[in-house]
Design a protein around this motif. Sequence first.
Motif, PDB file in Angstrom:
ATOM      1  N   GLY A  69       0.786  -1.221   0.000  1.00 48.10           N
ATOM      2  CA  GLY A  69       0.000   0.000   0.000  1.00 48.10           C
ATOM      3  C   GLY A  69       0.818   1.270   0.000  1.00 48.10           C
ATOM      4  O   GLY A  69       0.273   2.353   0.223  1.00 48.10           O
ATOM      5  N   ASN A  70       2.116   1.195  -0.267  1.00 50.66           N
ATOM      6  CA  ASN A  70       2.984   2.364  -0.244  1.00 50.66           C
ATOM      7  C   ASN A  70       2.929   3.085  -1.599  1.00 50.66           C
ATOM      8  O   ASN A  70       3.506   2.607  -2.578  1.00 50.66           O
ATOM      9  CB  ASN A  70       4.418   1.943   0.074  1.00 50.66           C
ATOM     10  N   PRO A  71       2.259   4.255  -1.668  1.00 51.32           N
ATOM     11  CA  PRO A  71       2.135   4.947  -2.950  1.00 51.32           C
ATOM     12  C   PRO A  71       3.446   5.481  -3.507  1.00 51.32           C
ATOM     13  O   PRO A  71       3.509   5.867  -4.672  1.00 51.32           O
ATOM     14  CB  PRO A  71       1.154   6.090  -2.661  1.00 51.32           C
ATOM     15  N   GLY A  72       4.508   5.486  -2.714  1.00 51.50           N
ATOM     16  CA  GLY A  72       5.810   5.924  -3.191  1.00 51.50           C
ATOM     17  C   GLY A  72       6.570   4.856  -3.961  1.00 51.50           C
ATOM     18  O   GLY A  72       7.609   5.137  -4.562  1.00 51.50           O
ATOM     19  N   ARG A  73       6.073   3.639  -3.947  1.00 56.36           N
ATOM     20  CA  ARG A  73       6.763   2.534  -4.622  1.00 56.36           C
ATOM     21  C   ARG A  73       6.319   2.413  -6.077  1.00 56.36           C
ATOM     22  O   ARG A  73       5.166   2.675  -6.422  1.00 56.36           O
ATOM     23  CB  ARG A  73       6.489   1.212  -3.902  1.00 56.36           C
ATOM     24  N   THR A  74       7.237   1.993  -6.913  1.00 52.57           N
ATOM     25  CA  THR A  74       6.938   1.829  -8.334  1.00 52.57           C
ATOM     26  C   THR A  74       5.815   0.826  -8.556  1.00 52.57           C
ATOM     27  O   THR A  74       4.953   1.035  -9.415  1.00 52.57           O
ATOM     28  CB  THR A  74       8.206   1.398  -9.104  1.00 52.57           C
ATOM     29  N   ALA A  75       5.796  -0.255  -7.802  1.00 52.74           N
ATOM     30  CA  ALA A  75       4.746  -1.265  -7.974  1.00 52.74           C
ATOM     31  C   ALA A  75       3.362  -0.640  -7.795  1.00 52.74           C
ATOM     32  O   ALA A  75       2.425  -0.964  -8.535  1.00 52.74           O
ATOM     33  CB  ALA A  75       4.943  -2.420  -6.993  1.00 52.74           C
ATOM     34  N   TYR A  76       3.229   0.247  -6.830  1.00 56.39           N
ATOM     35  CA  TYR A  76       1.946   0.909  -6.578  1.00 56.39           C
ATOM     36  C   TYR A  76       1.556   1.776  -7.776  1.00 56.39           C
ATOM     37  O   TYR A  76       0.403   1.737  -8.239  1.00 56.39           O
ATOM     38  CB  TYR A  76       2.051   1.760  -5.311  1.00 56.39           C
ATOM     39  N   ARG A  77       2.497   2.546  -8.285  1.00 53.96           N
ATOM     40  CA  ARG A  77       2.203   3.426  -9.419  1.00 53.96           C
ATOM     41  C   ARG A  77       1.822   2.628 -10.666  1.00 53.96           C
ATOM     42  O   ARG A  77       0.893   3.003 -11.395  1.00 53.96           O
ATOM     43  CB  ARG A  77       3.388   4.349  -9.695  1.00 53.96           C
ATOM     44  N   ILE A  78       2.513   1.533 -10.902  1.00 60.94           N
ATOM     45  CA  ILE A  78       2.193   0.711 -12.081  1.00 60.94           C
ATOM     46  C   ILE A  78       0.846   0.016 -11.887  1.00 60.94           C
ATOM     47  O   ILE A  78       0.046  -0.069 -12.822  1.00 60.94           O
ATOM     48  CB  ILE A  78       3.319  -0.304 -12.366  1.00 60.94           C
ATOM     49  N   ALA A  79       0.567  -0.463 -10.681  1.00 62.87           N
ATOM     50  CA  ALA A  79      -0.736  -1.092 -10.416  1.00 62.87           C
ATOM     51  C   ALA A  79      -1.869  -0.095 -10.665  1.00 62.87           C
ATOM     52  O   ALA A  79      -2.898  -0.436 -11.256  1.00 62.87           O
ATOM     53  CB  ALA A  79      -0.786  -1.638  -8.998  1.00 62.87           C
ATOM     54  N   ARG A  80      -1.681   1.133 -10.233  1.00 62.94           N
ATOM     55  CA  ARG A  80      -2.701   2.169 -10.455  1.00 62.94           C
ATOM     56  C   ARG A  80      -2.873   2.421 -11.957  1.00 62.94           C
ATOM     57  O   ARG A  80      -3.996   2.541 -12.456  1.00 62.94           O
ATOM     58  CB  ARG A  80      -2.330   3.448  -9.725  1.00 62.94           C
ATOM     59  N   LEU A  81      -1.768   2.459 -12.694  1.00 60.48           N
ATOM     60  CA  LEU A  81      -1.846   2.625 -14.145  1.00 60.48           C
ATOM     61  C   LEU A  81      -2.599   1.453 -14.787  1.00 60.48           C
ATOM     62  O   LEU A  81      -3.434   1.655 -15.668  1.00 60.48           O
ATOM     63  CB  LEU A  81      -0.446   2.739 -14.759  1.00 60.48           C
TER      64      LEU A  81
ATOM     65  N   GLU B 182      -6.153   2.025 -14.330  1.00 57.12           N
ATOM     66  CA  GLU B 182      -6.615   3.093 -15.219  1.00 57.12           C
ATOM     67  C   GLU B 182      -6.808   2.590 -16.643  1.00 57.12           C
ATOM     68  O   GLU B 182      -7.643   3.118 -17.390  1.00 57.12           O
ATOM     69  CB  GLU B 182      -5.633   4.266 -15.203  1.00 57.12           C
ATOM     70  N   ARG B 183      -6.040   1.563 -17.014  1.00 58.23           N
ATOM     71  CA  ARG B 183      -6.146   0.949 -18.345  1.00 58.23           C
ATOM     72  C   ARG B 183      -7.205  -0.154 -18.379  1.00 58.23           C
ATOM     73  O   ARG B 183      -7.300  -0.888 -19.355  1.00 58.23           O
ATOM     74  CB  ARG B 183      -4.793   0.367 -18.761  1.00 58.23           C
ATOM     75  N   GLY B 184      -7.976  -0.287 -17.302  1.00 59.25           N
ATOM     76  CA  GLY B 184      -9.070  -1.259 -17.277  1.00 59.25           C
ATOM     77  C   GLY B 184      -8.695  -2.642 -16.797  1.00 59.25           C
ATOM     78  O   GLY B 184      -9.490  -3.578 -16.906  1.00 59.25           O
ATOM     79  N   LYS B 185      -7.492  -2.795 -16.256  1.00 59.02           N
ATOM     80  CA  LYS B 185      -7.051  -4.101 -15.763  1.00 59.02           C
ATOM     81  C   LYS B 185      -7.469  -4.294 -14.310  1.00 59.02           C
ATOM     82  O   LYS B 185      -7.547  -3.341 -13.543  1.00 59.02           O
ATOM     83  CB  LYS B 185      -5.523  -4.240 -15.865  1.00 59.02           C
ATOM     84  N   ARG B 186      -7.728  -5.525 -13.934  1.00 64.00           N
ATOM     85  CA  ARG B 186      -7.950  -5.873 -12.529  1.00 64.00           C
ATOM     86  C   ARG B 186      -6.591  -6.235 -11.946  1.00 64.00           C
ATOM     87  O   ARG B 186      -5.884  -7.086 -12.490  1.00 64.00           O
ATOM     88  CB  ARG B 186      -8.889  -7.068 -12.404  1.00 64.00           C
ATOM     89  N   ILE B 187      -6.229  -5.612 -10.849  1.00 65.97           N
ATOM     90  CA  ILE B 187      -4.955  -5.937 -10.213  1.00 65.97           C
ATOM     91  C   ILE B 187      -5.206  -6.830  -9.009  1.00 65.97           C
ATOM     92  O   ILE B 187      -6.253  -6.751  -8.361  1.00 65.97           O
ATOM     93  CB  ILE B 187      -4.160  -4.667  -9.823  1.00 65.97           C
ATOM     94  N   VAL B 188      -4.231  -7.692  -8.743  1.00 65.80           N
ATOM     95  CA  VAL B 188      -4.284  -8.607  -7.611  1.00 65.80           C
ATOM     96  C   VAL B 188      -2.974  -8.455  -6.849  1.00 65.80           C
ATOM     97  O   VAL B 188      -1.932  -8.908  -7.323  1.00 65.80           O
ATOM     98  CB  VAL B 188      -4.455 -10.072  -8.080  1.00 65.80           C
TER      99      VAL B 188
END
Length: 128
Positions: A18-30, A33-39
Amino acid sequence: MNLMLDDCDTWAVVGLSGNPGRTAYRIARLLQERGKRIVPIHPNAPTVLGEQGYASLADVPFPVEVVDVFRRSESAGEFADQAVAIGAKGVWFQLGVIDEDAFRRTTEQGVAMVMDACPAIEWGRRRG
């Protein structure tokens, strides 16, 4: 790569917290935004970006199409093997994550794999 970006809707993100400063968080959010379900896949199984997390890929109770790995190269290969074991269609190793043996094992099993790449960059390249 295009198969994963265009046709795969459920992406497990290994190392997502849940750390918004991490790259994984930013890519998951992207991805969302592109319509993907993240797990989220993380030992603590956190809920991230509104999605329930799981401690391992084997714990996910529904099909995962792509396993996106945010781990160091020396520990990433085990997640490629787990992706094959759960029947994922693709494995994505993020920028700087390289394991040639895992790539060989994964692709020999008929599973698409991308190494040392970022979905955000790849989508950005397509705009031109």
